[in-house]
Design an enzyme around this catalytic site. Structure first.
Site, PDB file in Angstrom:
ATOM      1  N   GLY A 123       0.820  -1.218   0.000  1.00 14.90           N
ATOM      2  CA  GLY A 123       0.000   0.000   0.000  1.00 14.90           C
ATOM      3  C   GLY A 123       0.847   1.259   0.000  1.00 14.90           C
ATOM      4  O   GLY A 123       2.075   1.203   0.041  1.00 14.90           O
ATOM      5  N   CYS A 163      -2.716  11.007  10.600  1.00 14.18           N
ATOM      6  CA  CYS A 163      -1.691  11.853   9.980  1.00 14.18           C
ATOM      7  C   CYS A 163      -1.858  13.345  10.271  1.00 14.18           C
ATOM      8  O   CYS A 163      -0.894  14.050  10.586  1.00 14.18           O
ATOM      9  CB  CYS A 163      -1.666  11.614   8.476  1.00 14.18           C
ATOM     10  N   HIS A 220      -0.049  16.968   3.586  1.00 16.96           N
ATOM     11  CA  HIS A 220      -1.233  17.605   4.177  1.00 16.96           C
ATOM     12  C   HIS A 220      -0.837  19.003   4.660  1.00 16.96           C
ATOM     13  O   HIS A 220       0.242  19.190   5.234  1.00 16.96           O
ATOM     14  CB  HIS A 220      -1.731  16.822   5.400  1.00 16.96           C
TER      15      HIS A 220
END
Ligand code: 25A
Ligand code: L14
Length: 340
Positions: free
Chosen positions: A17, A133, A246
Site C-alpha cells: 500500500g 496523519c 497535508h
C-alpha cells in the site's frame, strides 16, 4: 515487551500500500536493524516481491500464522484488519505498531508521537498506536508552544492530499485529470465526487453530529497525545487535489500571551519542526516542496488580532512519512533503544 537483540524480524502488514511501501523505504533509509523483513499483503499481491537492502523479498499472504518469530509488526492495511490481526501478532510474541484507527483510543494502548510523548511507549501491552496523519503534524508543531504558554483552544482546517486514502485514490486523481483534459467526464469511485480541480469537505464517515470521523480524531487524539483533556479542539477536514502532503491552517488561543517572534523562536529549535517563515521572500511551506521531507514545516506565524492571546500558523508535512511510516519507524527505534 521487546527483547534486546542486535537485529529484529520486522513484518509489514499492507506492504504494497501507499503507507506500507513507505515503511519499507524508511526502515532501509534509517538503517533500522532488520535481520529479516516479512512483507504481508492480500492474495492480490501474492507472488510479487518488494525490494529491501538490495534483495527481492517475496510478499506473503497475511494469515493467522504469519507472525511466528516476528519481533515487530508494522500494520497499515486498514482498521478492520488491525482489529483482527494485531491481537494475533501480539499473542505470537510481536510488538505491534498500528497505523489504523482501530486501537488509538483504547485506554490500554499508548498513542505516540515520539517528539511529544515518547514516555508513553513504556506502558504498552503489545500494541502501540500511530495517530492520524493530520493530528501527528499538528501536535509536533503545537507541543512546544503548549509547554511555553498552555494552549486553551485549537481551531484547525486541513487541506489533505489523496495519498492519505491510499494508492487507489492517487490513481483516481491521475485518471480524472487525464479524462478531464481530454474532454471526457470524470468517473469517481474512491471519492463520492470528482476530486480533480475540486475540494471535498468530507474525510471519513459523517457522524450524527454533522462532524466527520476524521475531524473527531483530531479532537480526541490531540488530547490523548498531549496528555491534557482540557484542550478544546474543533476541526474542519477537507480533501484537496494534492498527491502527497497535508496542509493545515491552525489557530490557537493560549493562556499566556506569545508574540509571533516568541513563537518563531520556540519553533526554530523544536524537535521535528522546521520553521520556514519569511513572507518577504515568499518563503512558506507548500506540499509540493515538503513531500519527501521528514520534518513538520511551519510558516505564516502571525498574531491573531481578534483575541488577546491568539496565534495563526500554517503547518505542512508529508502525510506518508511523518504522518504515517516515519512516525511508526521512530516508535520502533525507541522500542529498540529502550531495552538497552
Ligand atoms: O481503516 P483505516 O485505518 O481508515 O485505513 C484504510 C486504508 O487507508 C490506508 C490503507 O490503504 C488502508 O487500507 N491507510 C491506513 N492508515 C493510513 C495512514 N495513516 C493509510 N493511509 C494513509 N495514512 P493503502 O491503499 O495505502 O494500503 C492498502 C494495503 O493494505 C493491503 N490489504 C488490503 N486488504 C488486505 C490487505 N492485506 C492483507 N489482507 C487484506 N485483506 C493492501 O494489499 C495494501 O498493501 P493488496 O494486496 O490488497 O493491494 C495490493 C495492490 O493491489 C491494488 N489494489 C487495491 N485494491 C484493489 C487492487 N487491485 C485490484 N482490485 C482492487 N480492488 C493496490 O493498488 C495495491 O497496489
Ligand atoms: O489514519 O486521508 O485514521 O483518507 C484515515 C483516512 C488516514 C487518512 C487515519 C484519508 C486516516 C485517511
Amino acid at each position: 515487551m521487546l527483547k534486546k537483540k542486535s537485529g529484529y524480524v520486522v513484518a509489514v502488514v499492507g506492504a504494497t500500500g501507499a503507507v506500507g511501501t513507505e515503511m519499507i523505504e524508511v526502515l532501509e533509509e534509517r538503517k533500522f536493524p532488520v535481520t529479516r523483513l516479512v512483507p504481508l499483503a492480500s492474495t492480490r499481491s501474492a507472488g510479487g516481491t518488494v525490494t529491501f537492502g538490495g534483495n527481492e523479498v517475496p510478499i506473503e499472504v497475511l494469515t493467522k500464522d504469519s507472525f511466528a518469530g516476528v519481533d515487530i509488526a508494522l500494520f497499515s492495511a486498514g482498521a478492520e484488519l488491525s482489529r483482527e490481526f494485531a491481537p494475533i501478532a501480539v499473542k505470537a510474541g510481536a510488538v505491534v505498531i498500528d497505523n489504523s484507527a482501530a486501537w488509538r483510543m483504547a485506554p490500554e494502548v499508548p498513542l505516540v508521537v515520539p517528539e511529544v510523548n515518547a514516555h508513553d511507549i513504556q506502558w504498552h501491552k503489545g500494541i502501540i498506536a500511530n495517530p492520524n496523519c493530520s493530528t501527528i503534524q499538528m501536535v509536533v508543531a503545537l507541543k512546544p508552544l503548549h509547554d511555553e504558554a498552555r494552549i486553551k483552544r485549537i481551531v484547525v482546517t486541513t487541506f489533505q492530499s489523496v495519498s492519505g486514502t491510499g494508492k487507489d485514490a492517487m490513481d483516481e486523481l491521475m485518471a480524472e485529470c487525464q479524462d478531464l483534459l481530454s474532454f471526457k467526464s470524470a468517473s469517481p469511485k474512491v471519492y463520492p465526487y470528482q476530486i480533480a480541480f475540486n475540494c471535498l469537505p468530507h474525510i471519513d464517515d459523517f457522524l450524527p453530529s454533522g462532524y466527520t470521523k476524521e475531524e473527531m480524531k483530531m479532537v480526541h487524539e490531540t488530547r490523548k497525545i498531549m496528555g491534557d483533556q482540557s484542550i478544546h479542539v474543533t476541526a474542519t477536514t477537507v480533501r484537496v487535489p494534492v498527491y502527497v502532503g497535508h496542509s493545515e491552517a491552525v489557530n490557537i488561543e493560549t493562556e499566556r500571551k506569545l508574540s509571533a517572534n516568541e513563537a518563531r523562536a520556540i519553533l526554530s529549535t523544536a524537535p521535528g519542526v522546521r520553521l520556514y517563515d519569511d513572507p518577504a521572500h515568499k518563503i512558506y511551506p507548500m506540499p509540493l516542496e515538503v513531500a519527501g521531507k521528514d520534518e513538520v514545516y511551519v510558516g505564516r506565524v502571525r498574531e491573531d488580532e481578534s483575541i488577546a492571546n491568539g496565534l495563526n500558523l500554517w503547518v505542512v508535512a508529508d502525510n506518508l512519512r511523518k504522518g504515517a511510516a516515519l512516525n511508526a519507524v521512530q516508535i520502533a527505534e525507541h522500542l529498540a533503544k529502550a531495552d538497552d
